[in-house]
Design a protein around this motif. Structure first.
Motif, PDB file in Angstrom:
ATOM      1  N   LEU A   1      -4.921  -7.368  -5.632  1.00 54.93           N
ATOM      2  CA  LEU A   1      -5.888  -6.549  -6.949  1.00 54.93           C
ATOM      3  C   LEU A   1      -7.227  -6.878  -7.413  1.00 54.93           C
ATOM      4  O   LEU A   1      -7.871  -6.161  -8.056  1.00 54.93           O
TER       5      LEU A   1
ATOM      6  N   PRO B   1     -10.331  -4.384  -6.716  1.00 53.29           N
ATOM      7  CA  PRO B   1     -10.956  -3.313  -7.361  1.00 53.29           C
ATOM      8  C   PRO B   1     -10.331  -3.317  -9.069  1.00 53.29           C
ATOM      9  O   PRO B   1     -11.257  -2.463 -10.145  1.00 53.29           O
TER      10      PRO B   1
ATOM     11  N   HIS C   1      -3.310  -0.290  -2.620  1.00 50.75           N
ATOM     12  CA  HIS C   1      -4.501  -0.626  -2.354  1.00 50.75           C
ATOM     13  C   HIS C   1      -4.956   0.571  -0.426  1.00 50.75           C
ATOM     14  O   HIS C   1      -5.902   0.876  -0.161  1.00 50.75           O
TER      15      HIS C   1
END
Length: 287
Positions: free
Chosen positions: A255, A258, A39
């Motif tokens: 996450l 994304p 990330h």
């Protein structure tokens, strides 16, 4: 029929991917693969998926299906990469369209983003079946964690995604858009109606308090007797009260932003710009 199940654990996202092989043949399916994503740098790599690729090639297997139990919020799918390397069709539940509608708006994807599930090769409905070589797989729609969650029952093995965890850890959160603790309770009852000896393979493990090793295989009978959230006849009212209170304390997955953008596209990245560069969006105050 008892399929051969090979698990691949990703310690970065606590995800378990599975390769399910017919016991007397070379046909197989891959369930819930992981594309590694850093990330901080925005870089991807295929280290986790390459372990599956190597196993398939070393054992001369034939991939027929690459299955997603749902649109994951905690890791990116490696389905397109695996399909490129190994073949097979990418499948998910047909309620992916509701996920695409919800998050297409959240990420302001515009009209060019198709919200009909056409990014996938197959959309399964509750009660559908498919084959992996000579093995039959049956599809159960098990929403609650998300509206599109599916359980794949292949022989004596049930792959439940995030619906259930190991008995000492409990059940999935239900506070994502479209989630429902009441709905999840009903979905779990559907899974627990399978024969007690049915093997259950969970999508994640985080080591429950007091357990020193990761684990991902249990049975329907063990879940009925021992699951700390729904075992021993817990009522729907008790479950909903517990689940909703617990979810109110949980942070968003690291996450999630994304992952959702990629996974609602069957693991593909958003379209590149005129320079060939790919970008992910960070919606502010949307989740």
């Amino acid at each position: 029929m008892t399929p051969i199940v090979k698990a691949f654990f990703d310690p970065e996202t606590f995800t378990v991917s599975y390769l399910v092989q017919e016991p007397e043949g070379t046909a197989c399916a891959i369930i819930d693969s992981v594309l590694d994503f850093d990330h901080a740098s925005g870089r991807t790599n295929t280290s986790s998926a390459d372990q599956i690729v190597a196993y398939v090639r070393d054992n001369e297997l034939r991939v027929e299906w690459i299955l997603e139990s749902h649109v994951h919020a905690d890791h990116l799918s490696a389905a397109p990469y695996l399909q490129q390397e190994l073949g097979g069709k990418i499948g998910i539940g047909d309620q992916i369209v509701s996920i695409q509608e919800t998050f297409g708006k959240i990420f302001n994807e515009g009209t060019e983003f198709q919200r009909d599930g056409s990014q996938f090769d197959a959309l399964f409905r509750d009660g559908d079946s498919f084959h992996v070589g000579q093995m039959r797989g049956d599809v159960l729609h098990t929403p609650g964690h998300t509206p599109a969650c599916m359980t794949y029952v292949i022989g004596d093995a049930a792959f439940v995604g995030d619906t259930l965890f190991m008995p000492d850890f409990g059940t999935a959160r239900c506070d994502f858009p479209g989630g429902s603790s009441e709905t999840l309770f009903g979905s779990i009852q559907k899974i627990l109606s399978l024969p007690d000896q049915t093997r259950i393979f969970v999508g994640h493990d985080y080591k429950a308090p007091g357990r020193d090793e990761y684990a991902w295989e249990t049975t329907v009978g063990e879940q009925k007797a021992l699951n700390v959230h729904i075992g021993q006849g817990r009522t729907i009212e008790e479950f909903v009260e517990m689940r909703d209170a617990r979810d109110a304390t949980l942070p968003m997955p690291r996450l999630i932003l994304p992952s959702l953008q990629v996974n609602m596209r069957a693991g593909q990245m958003p379209p590149a710009d005129d320079e060939g560069d790919v970008f992910l969006k960070i919606p502010i105050n949307k989740l």
